[in-house]
Design an enzyme around this catalytic site. Sequence first.
Site, PDB file in Angstrom:
ATOM      1  N   LEU A  21       0.826  -1.218   0.000  1.00 43.01           N
ATOM      2  CA  LEU A  21       0.000   0.000   0.000  1.00 43.01           C
ATOM      3  C   LEU A  21       0.856   1.263   0.000  1.00 43.01           C
ATOM      4  O   LEU A  21       0.447   2.316  -0.461  1.00 43.01           O
ATOM      5  CB  LEU A  21      -0.897   0.020   1.240  1.00 43.01           C
ATOM      6  CG  LEU A  21      -2.017  -1.015   1.298  1.00 43.01           C
ATOM      7  CD1 LEU A  21      -2.703  -0.975   2.655  1.00 43.01           C
ATOM      8  CD2 LEU A  21      -3.030  -0.766   0.191  1.00 43.01           C
ATOM      9  N   GLY A  42       8.014   3.894   3.040  1.00 48.69           N
ATOM     10  CA  GLY A  42       8.835   5.083   3.248  1.00 48.69           C
ATOM     11  C   GLY A  42       9.979   4.771   4.172  1.00 48.69           C
ATOM     12  O   GLY A  42      10.416   3.626   4.277  1.00 48.69           O
ATOM     13  N   ASP A  64      -0.201  13.374  13.481  1.00 51.09           N
ATOM     14  CA  ASP A  64      -0.019  13.371  12.026  1.00 51.09           C
ATOM     15  C   ASP A  64      -1.361  13.411  11.309  1.00 51.09           C
ATOM     16  O   ASP A  64      -1.602  12.651  10.372  1.00 51.09           O
ATOM     17  CB  ASP A  64       0.821  12.157  11.601  1.00 51.09           C
ATOM     18  CG  ASP A  64       1.477  12.373  10.245  1.00 51.09           C
ATOM     19  OD1 ASP A  64       1.478  13.532   9.762  1.00 51.09           O
ATOM     20  OD2 ASP A  64       1.971  11.399   9.654  1.00 51.09           O
TER      21      ASP A  64
HETATM   22  N1  LIG Z   1      -5.836   0.728   8.419  1.00 57.83           N
HETATM   23  C1  LIG Z   1      -5.780   1.078   7.137  1.00 57.83           C
HETATM   24  N2  LIG Z   1      -6.813   0.791   6.311  1.00 57.83           N
HETATM   25  C2  LIG Z   1      -6.761   1.116   5.010  1.00 57.83           C
HETATM   26  N3  LIG Z   1      -5.722   1.719   4.415  1.00 57.83           N
HETATM   27  C3  LIG Z   1      -4.679   2.019   5.195  1.00 57.83           C
HETATM   28  C4  LIG Z   1      -4.641   1.739   6.592  1.00 57.83           C
HETATM   29  N4  LIG Z   1      -3.464   2.156   7.088  1.00 57.83           N
HETATM   30  C5  LIG Z   1      -2.794   2.687   6.057  1.00 57.83           C
HETATM   31  N5  LIG Z   1      -3.513   2.622   4.920  1.00 57.83           N
HETATM   32  C6  LIG Z   1      -3.128   3.113   3.593  1.00 57.83           C
HETATM   33  O1  LIG Z   1      -1.913   2.511   3.227  1.00 57.83           O
HETATM   34  C7  LIG Z   1      -1.106   3.404   2.520  1.00 57.83           C
HETATM   35  C8  LIG Z   1       0.267   3.429   3.096  1.00 57.83           C
HETATM   36  O2  LIG Z   1       0.163   3.709   4.465  1.00 57.83           O
HETATM   37  P1  LIG Z   1       1.341   4.315   5.276  1.00 57.83           P
HETATM   38  O3  LIG Z   1       0.904   4.506   6.660  1.00 57.83           O
HETATM   39  O4  LIG Z   1       2.565   3.529   5.012  1.00 57.83           O
HETATM   40  O5  LIG Z   1       1.350   5.728   4.666  1.00 57.83           O
HETATM   41  P2  LIG Z   1       2.363   6.491   3.775  1.00 57.83           P
HETATM   42  O6  LIG Z   1       1.559   7.565   3.147  1.00 57.83           O
HETATM   43  O7  LIG Z   1       3.113   5.565   2.881  1.00 57.83           O
HETATM   44  O8  LIG Z   1       3.331   7.054   4.868  1.00 57.83           O
HETATM   45  P3  LIG Z   1       3.124   8.185   5.958  1.00 57.83           P
HETATM   46  O9  LIG Z   1       1.693   8.356   6.308  1.00 57.83           O
HETATM   47  O10 LIG Z   1       3.929   7.612   7.075  1.00 57.83           O
HETATM   48  O11 LIG Z   1       3.680   9.419   5.343  1.00 57.83           O
HETATM   49  C9  LIG Z   1      -1.804   4.764   2.560  1.00 57.83           C
HETATM   50  O12 LIG Z   1      -2.426   4.997   1.325  1.00 57.83           O
HETATM   51  C10 LIG Z   1      -2.861   4.604   3.618  1.00 57.83           C
HETATM   52  O13 LIG Z   1      -4.015   5.312   3.284  1.00 57.83           O
END
Ligand SMILES: Nc1ncnc2c1ncn2[C@@H]1O[C@H](COP(=O)(O)OP(=O)(O)OP(=O)(O)O)[C@@H](O)[C@H]1O
Length: 553
Positions: free
Chosen positions: A15, A18, A139
């Site tokens: 998904l 980073g 955040d």
């Molecule tokens: N519990 C969840 N349910 C659905 N989608 C999720 C969930 N947690 C994260 N995501 C999605 O997964 C993707 C990656 O999540 P992540 O938290 O790694 O975010 P990122 O944008 O890559 O990093 P950051 O938020 O740390 O800058 C994002 O598009 C986020 O919307």
Amino acid sequence: METLLDNRYRVIRTLGGGGFGETFLAEDSQMPSNRRCVVKQLRPIQNNPQIYQLVQERFQREAAILEDLGSYADQIPTLYAYFQSNTQFYVVQEWVEGDTLTDKVRQQGVLSESAVREILINLLPVLEYVHSKRIIHRDIKPDNIILRHRDGKPVLIDFGAVRESMGTVVNSQGNTTSSIVIGTPGYMPSEQAAGRPVYSSDLYSLAMTAIYLLTGKQPQELETDPRSGEIIWHRHALSVSPTLAGVIDRAIAYHPRERFATAREMLEALQLGVVSFPPTVAYQQPQSLPTVPYQQPPVATASPAVNLPNTVAVSPGTAPTPQPITQNNGSKGILLSSLIAGGLIGASVVVGFALTRPNQPVTQSTASSNESTLNSNVTQTVEPSPSETSTNQNTTQNPTPQESSQFPRNLRPFTTPLDSQTSINTEPTTPSQTPVANQPEVNRPSPEEAVQNYYETINQGEYNTAWNLLAPSFQNNRKLHPKGYLSYVDWWGGQVQNVDIEQVTLEQANADTATVNAKLRYFMKNGKQSPSSVRFSLLWDAGNNRWVVSGAR
Ligand SMILES: Nc1ncnc2c1ncn2[C@@H]1O[C@H](COP(=O)(O)OP(=O)(O)OP(=O)(O)O)[C@@H](O)[C@H]1O
């Protein structure tokens, strides 16, 4: 090839990813339904056996907090499991099917006032609950709010707490220390960037999110009033009612004490339509101060496209785990946070910095070892920089500040409430407009020392501390810092090895302002060096007994 994490979670797709690790959509092979879930992998930013146990303890503690939050609040993903594998940590949580607010705006353009109000009204009770657990999310931004398909409710994802545990590091003295500040430039208020988030920091971020929804503009695309530091957004959302505009304005006030103190207060103002403002103590620049365009560095051009702001993890400090942090009243949390920020000034600490690609989370290396892993292809840079006449002379490369600077080193460091042992300031560092008539002059640093200190801070890799030596109007100058702090760090951490101050001369100074001319020599990471002359405008920040940089050209 099929990837099975922990012998159980079958990865369907990635998904995101980073500096901290990757996030996967997976299915749980040990549930009859093969329930889908999100598996978040977290990597400590320093892979060091010395700290592994500490990271582990923090991780467990923070996972427990996520479990608690997710079990009682419907609009926070439920924590299903957490585990460790090799040196990596994983949390498994509920997959929320839906679109992030960023997706929403991309798909359908800006949202109506009523849609935004509904989102706020649905999220504020969630924040109230989170804060009641003495947790600050840290955040909140459009990327971290998912509008759930099932019922259209906003769900809050990506709590900063667990990532923070990955920020445990060993400093150059070999002591285990922490930590990092989680947040996203533009969405995070200045006290949070300084390592001292308070509950209303989340309200600030939520209000910045609302502005994005109403205007389609990322914070970096909005101008600020150079005198008051206020974010100018109304002109991009002319039809917004005075009530909603007033609620947002109060939530994004520069100083926490001007904001709503609680999520409940903000919710009530939204519902009842009454927004009262506490007496203003806004930061003001003296009338006479020039605004501060200066030359764009020659090494790169700022991209006109505004990327999505990334989460950054910056700054060393003393473990701002999701511990109790109480607003404005000198609680243990504030004490801890103050120590963290104090640590920024004193300690030389190692934090990993990995800018993997634009739009990805960043961790920053404030490495005394100069081991920045910054991707030097980043094409944005915004700081006082080498002039166009950059040369590629044969020079000593990678000089340490001690070896290279010709400037006397025995200057008194800044004294701020944060690095004083006796004075713990419960308020964020705020350049003050207070006249200095009654200030003790004894420890007042000279403007030349301030400039010297600024570059020493940078040379030590303490970019966050250096960033906080800039006046807010300067920080918010989007020509110079299109991505806010991230642009700053891209430049200093990514391109510049060291800056020598060859000469500093005072042009003028009074109680409130000063002008200093500095002759600098930049040593770049690519081996080039170049001279540069910079004229600094400084403002006296009486509250913190220091000068802040309000302009440079
Ligand atoms: N519990 C969840 N349910 C659905 N989608 C999720 C969930 N947690 C994260 N995501 C999605 O997964 C993707 C990656 O999540 P992540 O938290 O790694 O975010 P990122 O944008 O890559 O990093 P950051 O938020 O740390 O800058 C994002 O598009 C986020 O919307």
